[in-house]
Design a protein around this motif. Structure first.
Motif, PDB file in Angstrom:
ATOM      1  N   LYS A 103      60.859  43.272  15.481  1.00  0.00           N
ATOM      2  CA  LYS A 103      60.574  42.343  16.575  1.00  0.00           C
ATOM      3  C   LYS A 103      60.299  43.064  17.890  1.00  0.00           C
ATOM      4  CE  LYS A 103      63.626  38.747  14.666  1.00  0.00           C
ATOM      5  NZ  LYS A 103      64.779  37.865  14.959  1.00  0.00           N
ATOM      6  N   GLN A 104      60.581  44.354  17.946  1.00  0.00           N
ATOM      7  CA  GLN A 104      60.462  45.086  19.201  1.00  0.00           C
ATOM      8  C   GLN A 104      59.005  45.250  19.615  1.00  0.00           C
ATOM      9  OE1 GLN A 104      62.460  48.795  18.475  1.00  0.00           O
ATOM     10  NE2 GLN A 104      64.480  47.851  18.326  1.00  0.00           N
ATOM     11  N   SER A 105      58.750  45.157  20.912  1.00  0.00           N
ATOM     12  CA  SER A 105      57.415  45.432  21.429  1.00  0.00           C
ATOM     13  C   SER A 105      57.262  46.927  21.650  1.00  0.00           C
ATOM     14  CB  SER A 105      57.186  44.679  22.743  1.00  0.00           C
ATOM     15  OG  SER A 105      58.103  45.135  23.735  1.00  0.00           O
ATOM     16  N   ILE A 106      56.021  47.359  21.843  1.00  0.00           N
ATOM     17  CA  ILE A 106      55.748  48.762  22.116  1.00  0.00           C
ATOM     18  C   ILE A 106      54.523  48.841  23.016  1.00  0.00           C
ATOM     19  CG2 ILE A 106      54.362  49.012  19.999  1.00  0.00           C
ATOM     20  CD1 ILE A 106      55.339  51.903  19.832  1.00  0.00           C
ATOM     21  N   SER A 107      54.544  49.769  23.957  1.00  0.00           N
ATOM     22  CA  SER A 107      53.432  49.920  24.891  1.00  0.00           C
ATOM     23  C   SER A 107      52.483  51.001  24.393  1.00  0.00           C
ATOM     24  CB  SER A 107      53.948  50.285  26.278  1.00  0.00           C
ATOM     25  OG  SER A 107      52.873  50.492  27.181  1.00  0.00           O
ATOM     26  N   LEU A 108      51.197  50.711  24.464  1.00  0.00           N
ATOM     27  CA  LEU A 108      50.171  51.672  24.079  1.00  0.00           C
ATOM     28  C   LEU A 108      49.233  51.850  25.264  1.00  0.00           C
ATOM     29  CD1 LEU A 108      48.722  53.437  22.007  1.00  0.00           C
ATOM     30  CD2 LEU A 108      47.615  51.393  21.108  1.00  0.00           C
ATOM     31  N   ASN A 109      49.411  52.952  25.968  1.00  0.00           N
ATOM     32  CA  ASN A 109      48.593  53.234  27.161  1.00  0.00           C
ATOM     33  C   ASN A 109      48.588  52.063  28.135  1.00  0.00           C
ATOM     34  OD1 ASN A 109      47.893  55.806  26.193  1.00  0.00           O
ATOM     35  ND2 ASN A 109      46.151  54.977  25.049  1.00  0.00           N
ATOM     36  N   GLY A 110      49.760  51.481  28.330  1.00  0.00           N
ATOM     37  CA  GLY A 110      49.902  50.414  29.308  1.00  0.00           C
ATOM     38  C   GLY A 110      49.652  49.017  28.787  1.00  0.00           C
ATOM     39  N   VAL A 111      49.200  48.894  27.546  1.00  0.00           N
ATOM     40  CA  VAL A 111      48.973  47.576  26.938  1.00  0.00           C
ATOM     41  C   VAL A 111      50.076  47.334  25.910  1.00  0.00           C
ATOM     42  CG1 VAL A 111      47.371  46.105  25.668  1.00  0.00           C
ATOM     43  CG2 VAL A 111      46.494  47.812  27.279  1.00  0.00           C
ATOM     44  N   VAL A 112      50.625  46.141  25.904  1.00  0.00           N
ATOM     45  CA  VAL A 112      51.774  45.850  25.050  1.00  0.00           C
ATOM     46  C   VAL A 112      51.347  45.314  23.689  1.00  0.00           C
ATOM     47  CG1 VAL A 112      53.840  44.422  24.783  1.00  0.00           C
ATOM     48  CG2 VAL A 112      53.302  45.451  27.000  1.00  0.00           C
ATOM     49  N   ILE A 113      51.895  45.907  22.637  1.00  0.00           N
ATOM     50  CA  ILE A 113      51.823  45.345  21.281  1.00  0.00           C
ATOM     51  C   ILE A 113      53.129  44.565  21.119  1.00  0.00           C
ATOM     52  CG2 ILE A 113      51.685  45.844  18.815  1.00  0.00           C
ATOM     53  CD1 ILE A 113      50.351  48.519  19.551  1.00  0.00           C
ATOM     54  N   PRO A 114      53.085  43.243  20.992  1.00  0.00           N
ATOM     55  CA  PRO A 114      54.306  42.436  21.115  1.00  0.00           C
ATOM     56  C   PRO A 114      55.318  42.560  19.992  1.00  0.00           C
ATOM     57  CG  PRO A 114      52.400  41.053  20.639  1.00  0.00           C
ATOM     58  CD  PRO A 114      51.868  42.413  20.923  1.00  0.00           C
ATOM     59  N   ASN A 115      54.933  43.042  18.835  1.00  0.00           N
ATOM     60  CA  ASN A 115      55.897  43.322  17.769  1.00  0.00           C
ATOM     61  C   ASN A 115      55.337  44.435  16.889  1.00  0.00           C
ATOM     62  OD1 ASN A 115      54.309  42.038  15.511  1.00  0.00           O
ATOM     63  ND2 ASN A 115      54.745  40.156  16.661  1.00  0.00           N
ATOM     64  N   ARG A 116      56.113  44.851  15.902  1.00  0.00           N
ATOM     65  CA  ARG A 116      55.750  46.029  15.118  1.00  0.00           C
ATOM     66  C   ARG A 116      55.041  45.690  13.810  1.00  0.00           C
ATOM     67  NH1 ARG A 116      58.247  50.654  17.173  1.00  0.00           N
ATOM     68  NH2 ARG A 116      59.037  50.140  19.250  1.00  0.00           N
ATOM     69  N   LEU A 117      54.426  44.541  13.735  1.00  0.00           N
ATOM     70  CA  LEU A 117      53.723  44.100  12.533  1.00  0.00           C
ATOM     71  C   LEU A 117      52.237  43.991  12.814  1.00  0.00           C
ATOM     72  CD1 LEU A 117      56.261  41.327  11.518  1.00  0.00           C
ATOM     73  CD2 LEU A 117      56.019  43.578  10.435  1.00  0.00           C
ATOM     74  N   ALA A 118      51.425  44.493  11.892  1.00  0.00           N
ATOM     75  CA  ALA A 118      49.974  44.528  12.099  1.00  0.00           C
ATOM     76  C   ALA A 118      49.247  44.003  10.875  1.00  0.00           C
ATOM     77  CB  ALA A 118      49.515  45.953  12.390  1.00  0.00           C
ATOM     78  N   LEU A 132      49.554  43.078  16.178  1.00  0.00           N
ATOM     79  CA  LEU A 132      48.317  43.864  16.237  1.00  0.00           C
ATOM     80  C   LEU A 132      47.337  43.296  15.227  1.00  0.00           C
ATOM     81  CD1 LEU A 132      48.118  47.749  16.488  1.00  0.00           C
ATOM     82  CD2 LEU A 132      46.435  46.423  15.237  1.00  0.00           C
ATOM     83  N   LEU A 133      46.168  42.936  15.698  1.00  0.00           N
ATOM     84  CA  LEU A 133      45.130  42.352  14.846  1.00  0.00           C
ATOM     85  C   LEU A 133      43.944  43.302  14.821  1.00  0.00           C
ATOM     86  CD1 LEU A 133      43.965  40.115  13.152  1.00  0.00           C
ATOM     87  CD2 LEU A 133      43.514  38.797  15.224  1.00  0.00           C
ATOM     88  N   TRP A 134      43.738  43.923  13.667  1.00  0.00           N
ATOM     89  CA  TRP A 134      42.701  44.946  13.501  1.00  0.00           C
ATOM     90  C   TRP A 134      41.510  44.297  12.813  1.00  0.00           C
ATOM     91  CZ3 TRP A 134      44.920  50.209  14.039  1.00  0.00           C
ATOM     92  CH2 TRP A 134      43.951  51.219  14.063  1.00  0.00           C
ATOM     93  N   PHE A 135      40.449  44.046  13.581  1.00  0.00           N
ATOM     94  CA  PHE A 135      39.273  43.368  13.036  1.00  0.00           C
ATOM     95  C   PHE A 135      38.505  44.298  12.099  1.00  0.00           C
ATOM     96  CE2 PHE A 135      40.469  40.686  16.448  1.00  0.00           C
ATOM     97  CZ  PHE A 135      39.880  39.440  16.245  1.00  0.00           C
ATOM     98  N   GLU A 136      37.871  43.710  11.137  1.00  0.00           N
ATOM     99  CA  GLU A 136      37.313  44.416   9.991  1.00  0.00           C
ATOM    100  C   GLU A 136      36.133  45.334  10.312  1.00  0.00           C
ATOM    101  OE1 GLU A 136      34.510  41.433   7.687  1.00  0.00           O
ATOM    102  OE2 GLU A 136      36.185  40.390   8.642  1.00  0.00           O
ATOM    103  N   ALA A 137      35.736  46.091   9.279  1.00  0.00           N
ATOM    104  CA  ALA A 137      34.619  47.030   9.374  1.00  0.00           C
ATOM    105  C   ALA A 137      33.362  46.334   9.867  1.00  0.00           C
ATOM    106  CB  ALA A 137      34.367  47.657   8.005  1.00  0.00           C
ATOM    107  N   THR A 138      32.834  46.846  10.972  1.00  0.00           N
ATOM    108  CA  THR A 138      31.654  46.277  11.615  1.00  0.00           C
ATOM    109  C   THR A 138      30.634  47.395  11.781  1.00  0.00           C
ATOM    110  OG1 THR A 138      33.067  44.685  12.775  1.00  0.00           O
ATOM    111  CG2 THR A 138      30.843  45.014  13.634  1.00  0.00           C
ATOM    112  N   ALA A 139      29.487  47.253  11.148  1.00  0.00           N
ATOM    113  CA  ALA A 139      28.506  48.341  11.076  1.00  0.00           C
ATOM    114  C   ALA A 139      27.846  48.588  12.423  1.00  0.00           C
ATOM    115  CB  ALA A 139      27.450  48.032  10.021  1.00  0.00           C
ATOM    116  N   VAL A 140      27.644  49.871  12.726  1.00  0.00           N
ATOM    117  CA  VAL A 140      26.986  50.230  13.989  1.00  0.00           C
ATOM    118  C   VAL A 140      25.471  50.266  13.837  1.00  0.00           C
ATOM    119  CG1 VAL A 140      29.002  51.483  14.818  1.00  0.00           C
ATOM    120  CG2 VAL A 140      27.221  52.724  13.566  1.00  0.00           C
ATOM    121  N   VAL A 141      24.967  50.327  12.593  1.00  0.00           N
ATOM    122  CA  VAL A 141      23.532  50.243  12.312  1.00  0.00           C
ATOM    123  C   VAL A 141      23.340  49.437  11.035  1.00  0.00           C
ATOM    124  CG1 VAL A 141      22.851  52.396  13.475  1.00  0.00           C
ATOM    125  CG2 VAL A 141      23.605  52.473  11.084  1.00  0.00           C
TER     126      VAL A 141
END
Length: 451
Positions: free
Chosen positions: A36-51, A84-93
């Motif tokens: 349940k703990q939050s964590i800061s990543l370069n000043g931005v908060v990840i509100p819990n430890r589940l992704a 943490l919500l990691w959006f899926e593979a998105t092609a650059v070309v």
């Protein structure tokens, strides 16, 4: 190595006993408060430890836009409460898309991607969740490229174990093309920043283009051979994004650290079935020094040895090892990288096969400093609100969990839009059945042609 068995544990004590029996190092803890703990990543908060891992649905439009099915999936993820919500593979070309419905980022699609992000954040807010940290994964599929009806592989190096799978026509990418592609990654990152994502992931895993370069020991030119050459493209992209965008956008890397194939990256040269993390550690430390604050650590190649990075009960073949042994490799990989770069946020994986006992292993890993965030992939397809249930009720619902049946993978291999067949049956069971029917028809035609 112990032989493969299907999941059958009824209590966490039975799981612990099997871990001991197999001589594995897999921590468990009943102190779930750490999740349940939050964590800061370069000043931005990840509100819990589940992704939620970048789980591709293969359900975009032909021109790379998210469909309503894509948006539905991310709204469900966001309502589910993961920090943490990691959006899926998105092609650059376009030529680097893994399938004809893969998302693509360009000036035409940017507004739609921003809209999908905003709808996801709105869904999180409406569910009473804190805003999740968001990452957009940028990719080129390399030898797994299939932007149209047929495969159009773009390979970076020859790999003996994969050569039999190459179609008659493929393209060996040149150094000049790789240099141009670096700039296209940077342009994609700029568009992602404007769309509102917190970070971009320069995807480098699972046999796609950038990760194939890491194993390009025999590739000539400035992108092959030495460690500096094999990591050059990844490092260059990161340097250029940092130079162009500064603190406007954070950089993450989903990094494969063990291919599990002959002559692969991160393997023991005398036995490729064993990890050898010297070079991956060197790369993680190098990238962390350059300001990469978030790493999603993974292993294997889902096209060649899916049991390595996705332990399962049923699938296209019976894995040669007990699934817990592959869980242990995934967790150990995160542990080694976290110890190598203690300042970074390491996101680990390997939990879905553990079903409703996964929270205890995730908590154990966090308690012991093996990782700072626990990521769930297939579990999110089956059980998008896993985080909410865990954070509010203190456990997973055993009737909602992923059962590692591999049907979500089967849908993809059959060319369909993917999701959880058992748990989201109204949406995905018809797609699964149609794909299986089409596969059977195709195999019948192939048999008839050879009679």
């Amino acid at each position: 190595m112990a032989e493969h068995v299907r999941f059958s544990y009824e209590t966490v004590e039975e799981l612990k006993q099997d871990i001991v029996r197999l001589g594995l190092d897999i921590p468990c803890s009943e102190n779930l408060e750490v999740l349940k703990q939050s964590i800061s990543l370069n000043g931005v908060v990840i509100p819990n430890r589940l992704a939620i891992h970048p789980m591709e649905g293969c359900d975009g439009t032909a021109d790379g836009l998210p469909s309503e099915l894509t948006i539905r999936r991310y709204e469900r993820f966001a309502r589910g409460g993961a920090g943490l919500l990691w959006f899926e593979a998105t092609a650059v070309v376009g030529e680097g898309r893994a399938n004809p419905r893969q998302l693509q980022i360009n000036e035409h699609t940017q507004a739609a991607l921003a809209g999908m992000l905003n709808r996801s954040l709105q869904a999180a807010s409406e569910a009473g969740n804190v805003r999740p940290y968001t990452v957009l994964q940028l990719t080129h599929s390399g030898r797994n490229s299939k932007p149209g009806d047929g495969s159009m592989p773009v390979i970076a190096t020859h790999a003996a174990h994969l050569e039999a799978r190459l179609p008659p026509v493929f393209h060996m990418i040149t150094d000049e093309e790789l240099a141009r592609l670096e700039e296209q990654y940077v342009q994609a990152a700029e568009l992602a920043a404007e769309a509102g994502f917190d970070a971009v992931d320069i995807k480098c895993c699972h046999g796609y283009l950038l990760s194939e370069l890491l194993a390009g020991y025999n590739r000539p030119g400035c992108y092959g051979g030495s460690f500096d050459n094999r990591t050059r493209m990844l490092v260059n992209i990161i340097d250029k994004v940092k130079s162009r965008l500064g603190n406007k956008l954070q950089i993450a890397v989903r990094l494969g650290v063990y291919d599990g194939v002959p002559n692969g990256w991160g393997v023991d040269r005398t036995d490729y079935r064993k990890p050898e993390f010297t070079e991956p550690v060197r790369l993680v430390q190098l990238l962390a020094e350059k300001g990469v604050g978030l790493f999603n650590i993974t292993v294997g190649n889902p096209y060649y040895n899916p049991h390595v990075n996705r332990p399962y009960d049923t699938g296209s073949y019976i894995p040669p090892f007990h699934p817990l042994q592959n869980v242990a490799i995934l967790l150990q990989a995160a542990k080694v990288m976290q110890q190598a770069a203690p300042q970074a946020v390491i996101l680990g994986t390997g939990f879905s096969w553990l079903r409703h006992f996964a929270p205890y292993v995730a908590a154990g890993c966090l308690e012991q400093g093996w990782m700072k965030v626990a990521g769930f992939g297939r579990q999110s397809f089956a059980y998008p609100d896993f985080a909410r249930d865990l954070l509010r009720q203190g456990s997973f619902d055993s009737h909602k969990i992923c059962i590692a049946c591999s049907k979500c993978t089967t849908i993809m291999r059959d060319g369909g839009c993917t999701g959880c067949v058992p748990r989201d049956a109204d949406t995905y069971a018809p797609i699964y059945r149609q794909g299986r029917k089409g596969k059977a028809s195709m195999e019948s035609v192939q048999v008839a042609e050879h009679v």
